[in-house]
Design an enzyme around this catalytic site. Structure first.
Site, short mmCIF file in Angstrom:
data_model
loop_
_atom_site.label_atom_id
_atom_site.label_comp_id
_atom_site.label_asym_id
_atom_site.label_seq_id
_atom_site.Cartn_x
_atom_site.Cartn_y
_atom_site.Cartn_z
N ASN A 1 0.88 -1.17 0.00
CA ASN A 1 0.00 0.00 0.00
C ASN A 1 0.92 1.22 0.00
O ASN A 1 1.42 1.64 1.04
CB ASN A 1 -0.90 -0.02 1.23
CG ASN A 1 -1.87 1.16 1.27
OD1 ASN A 1 -1.78 2.08 0.46
ND2 ASN A 1 -2.78 1.15 2.22
N LYS B 1 3.11 0.78 3.32
CA LYS B 1 2.70 -0.26 4.25
C LYS B 1 2.82 -1.60 3.52
O LYS B 1 2.53 -1.68 2.32
CB LYS B 1 1.26 -0.06 4.70
CG LYS B 1 1.02 1.21 5.50
CD LYS B 1 -0.46 1.33 5.86
CE LYS B 1 -0.74 2.63 6.58
NZ LYS B 1 -2.19 2.79 6.88
N ARG C 1 -2.60 -2.01 -3.47
CA ARG C 1 -3.78 -1.17 -3.32
C ARG C 1 -3.68 0.00 -4.29
O ARG C 1 -2.68 0.71 -4.32
CB ARG C 1 -3.87 -0.62 -1.90
CG ARG C 1 -5.07 0.30 -1.70
CD ARG C 1 -4.91 1.19 -0.50
NE ARG C 1 -6.06 2.06 -0.31
CZ ARG C 1 -6.02 3.22 0.32
NH1 ARG C 1 -4.88 3.67 0.81
NH2 ARG C 1 -7.10 3.95 0.47
N HIS D 1 -12.70 3.31 -0.06
CA HIS D 1 -12.67 2.32 1.04
C HIS D 1 -13.35 1.02 0.62
O HIS D 1 -13.85 0.27 1.47
CB HIS D 1 -13.38 2.86 2.30
CG HIS D 1 -12.71 4.02 2.95
ND1 HIS D 1 -13.42 5.03 3.57
CD2 HIS D 1 -11.41 4.38 3.07
CE1 HIS D 1 -12.59 5.94 4.05
NE2 HIS D 1 -11.36 5.56 3.75
N LEU E 1 -15.38 4.17 9.86
CA LEU E 1 -15.12 5.43 10.56
C LEU E 1 -13.67 5.46 11.05
O LEU E 1 -13.32 4.87 12.07
CB LEU E 1 -16.08 5.59 11.75
CG LEU E 1 -17.56 5.43 11.44
CD1 LEU E 1 -18.39 5.60 12.71
CD2 LEU E 1 -18.01 6.41 10.36
N ASN F 1 -9.95 8.26 10.29
CA ASN F 1 -9.70 9.67 9.98
C ASN F 1 -10.41 10.04 8.68
O ASN F 1 -10.99 11.10 8.54
CB ASN F 1 -8.20 9.92 9.86
CG ASN F 1 -7.89 11.41 9.80
OD1 ASN F 1 -8.34 12.18 10.65
ND2 ASN F 1 -7.13 11.83 8.80
N ARG G 1 -11.57 16.37 6.66
CA ARG G 1 -12.38 16.69 5.49
C ARG G 1 -13.78 17.10 5.88
O ARG G 1 -14.36 16.56 6.84
CB ARG G 1 -12.46 15.49 4.54
CG ARG G 1 -11.12 15.01 4.02
CD ARG G 1 -11.31 13.83 3.08
NE ARG G 1 -10.04 13.18 2.78
CZ ARG G 1 -9.84 11.87 2.84
NH1 ARG G 1 -10.82 11.06 3.17
NH2 ARG G 1 -8.65 11.37 2.56
N ASP H 1 -8.49 13.62 16.58
CA ASP H 1 -8.40 12.36 17.32
C ASP H 1 -9.63 12.25 18.21
O ASP H 1 -9.81 13.05 19.13
CB ASP H 1 -7.12 12.33 18.15
CG ASP H 1 -6.87 10.99 18.82
OD1 ASP H 1 -7.85 10.35 19.27
OD2 ASP H 1 -5.71 10.58 18.91
N MET H 2 -10.49 11.26 17.93
CA MET H 2 -11.74 11.13 18.67
C MET H 2 -11.50 10.91 20.16
O MET H 2 -12.29 11.36 21.00
CB MET H 2 -12.58 10.00 18.09
CG MET H 2 -13.99 9.89 18.67
SD MET H 2 -14.99 11.41 18.46
CE MET H 2 -15.32 11.34 16.69
N ARG H 3 -10.39 10.26 20.51
CA ARG H 3 -10.09 10.06 21.94
C ARG H 3 -9.87 11.40 22.64
O ARG H 3 -10.36 11.62 23.76
CB ARG H 3 -8.86 9.17 22.09
CG ARG H 3 -9.05 7.75 21.62
CD ARG H 3 -7.74 7.02 21.44
NE ARG H 3 -6.91 7.64 20.40
CZ ARG H 3 -5.78 7.14 19.95
NH1 ARG H 3 -5.31 6.01 20.46
NH2 ARG H 3 -5.08 7.76 19.00
N GLY I 1 -10.81 2.59 12.73
CA GLY I 1 -10.28 3.04 14.01
C GLY I 1 -11.31 3.58 14.98
O GLY I 1 -11.39 3.17 16.14
N GLU J 1 -14.42 0.92 15.47
CA GLU J 1 -14.10 -0.26 16.27
C GLU J 1 -13.82 0.06 17.72
O GLU J 1 -14.00 -0.79 18.60
CB GLU J 1 -12.88 -0.98 15.68
CG GLU J 1 -13.13 -1.58 14.30
CD GLU J 1 -11.85 -2.07 13.65
OE1 GLU J 1 -10.91 -2.43 14.39
OE2 GLU J 1 -11.78 -2.09 12.40
N GLU K 1 -8.33 -4.75 5.49
CA GLU K 1 -8.15 -4.42 4.09
C GLU K 1 -6.97 -5.17 3.48
O GLU K 1 -7.00 -5.55 2.31
CB GLU K 1 -7.96 -2.91 3.94
CG GLU K 1 -9.20 -2.11 4.32
CD GLU K 1 -8.96 -0.62 4.33
OE1 GLU K 1 -9.17 0.02 3.29
OE2 GLU K 1 -8.55 -0.10 5.39
#
Length: 396
Positions: A3, A10, A87, A176, A205, A207, A237, A278-280, A326, A329, A380
């Site tokens: 990727n 990756k 990919r 995706h 869901l 970034n 975005r 960062d949702m956290r 991310g 989950e 993926e």
């Protein structure tokens, strides 16, 4: 499996006889003095290794990867290596399934650069470098857009002049796709059914974020469009927006097209709303009473609810809603908030089940719920490897 990003690679080496991972790794900051390669030899049970220092380009990056693999007896020159899967983000309308790469395929990927300027050039670089290292091996392109090519024209077309749209290839492609394909099938398996027997809404869901409506194993709608900018609120975005905002910023704000592109892709979404993507961190700020973080979260959830409701209407009957990637989950508050108030659509989560963390697919809806709500970790890389292996096996 490779990727290749604009400044990263990756990779995973998989044994497809049992889908086991032999090695995984990441090369990042390619072209900088601070490049880093992190390699983990899973088959050997060894510890991760890191190599730091300048890596000039993708050619140097893949050669460094080959050296690390060789240390574990897994070199790219191994006769057991059957194929390399890549990919590729944008395949347009032509590529509807994994494809053996030849000169014509490379030319078409290159032709699509204007609709994927950040991704397709990097994907091409990775392919050409891998071809140079192993010209004898089949190289397979697995396209992010392929899963969404089953959308009907009523979902894929924008309501603009047809001649203009066709001339410039303006339509909804979706992205995706490997994740949506994998998760929709894994959700059916979790329910004990075949993919062709279920309708699933997949919420990828991370970034980057996207939703899809999958009817009987085939995508019939998805939230991303010509580019990955359309749809849900994402990390950086904007997602859906009145197109006239662009004209307004040009005429009134004096902004250039490039400046607006940067604004909508890199300085919008959660980071534009509250300074964090960062949702956290956003949830931590909410717990401390930060109203700006709360508003960003509420906008994110509002858009997500709209798509869940819309895809319930598109599908007519929904068997499951699956959260993945991310945020999907790991962020229980997002899952809870996304379905709160949607009981009339048969959606609810069990608070205790939702709080459980784990790596396996699991249901988080109450027992006997009309619509199953699930957490399904995406894979993926395995999807790309599976599609690559299936194609190479078919051709050999």
């Amino acid at each position: 499996m490779l990727n290749s990003g604009s400044s990263s690679v990756k990779y995973q080496l998989l044994d497809m006889r049992d889908s086991s991972r032999l090695a995984v790794g990441l090369v990042e900051r390619i072209g900088e003095q601070t490049s880093r390669l992190k390699h983990t030899p899973l088959a050997a049970g060894g510890d991760s290794r890191e190599v730091t220092g300048p890596i000039a380009d993708h050619d140097a990056a893949l050669k460094a990867v080959a050296e690390e693999l060789a240390k574990d007896g897994l070199g790219l020159d191994s006769p057991e290596l059957a194929a390399i899967g890549h990919r590729v983000v944008h395949g347009g309308r032509r590529f509807t399934e994994p494809t053996i790469i030849d000169d014509a395929v490379l030319a078409e990927i290159e032709r699509l650069i204007p609709v994927a300027p950040l991704h397709n050039p990097a994907n091409l670089t990775g392919i050409r470098t891998a071809q140079a290292l192993r010209p004898d091996l089949p190289q397979v392109a697995v396209f992010d857009t392929a899963f969404h090519t089953t959308m009907p024209e009523s979902a894929a077309r924008y309501a603009i002049d047809v001649e203009t749209a066709d001339r410039y290839r303006v339509r909804r492609y979706g992205f995706h796709g490997t994740s949506h394909a994998y998760v929709s099938r894994a959700t059916a398996k979790l329910l004990g059914k075949a993919p062709e027997d279920v309708n699933v809404i997949v919420l990828h869901l991370g970034n980057g974020a996207s939703a899809s409506a999958v009817r009987k194993g085939r995508c019939v709608d998805t939230s991303m469009g010509l580019t990955p900018l359309e749809g849900l609120v994402m990390g950086t975005r904007s997602g859906d927006m009145d197109p006239a905002v662009i004209f307004h910023l040009m005429r009134v704000g004096g902004m250039s097209a490039d400046a607006i592109d940067t604004l909508l892709n890199k300085r919008s979404g959660l980071i534009g709303l509250c300074g964090d993507n960062d949702m956290r961190e956003i949830r931590r700020r909410i717990d401390e009473g930060d109203e700006q973080a709360r508003l960003a979260f509420d906008i994110y959830i509002h858009r997500l609810k709209k798509y869940i409701g819309a895809y319930c209407a598109v599908l007519g009957t929904v068997d499951a809603v699956a959260f993945t990637a991310g945020v999907g989950e790991n962020a229980a508050p997002v899952r809870e908030a996304a379905v709160a108030g949607l009981e009339g659509l048969g959606l609810a989560v069990d608070a205790e089940l939702n709080a459980v963390r784990g790596d396996a697919p699991r249901l988080i809806s109450p027992e006997h719920a009309r619509v199953a709500v699930a957490v399904v970790p995406t894979d993926e890389e395995l999807e790309i490897a599976t599609q690559t292996y299936a194609l190479v096996g078919k051709n050999n």
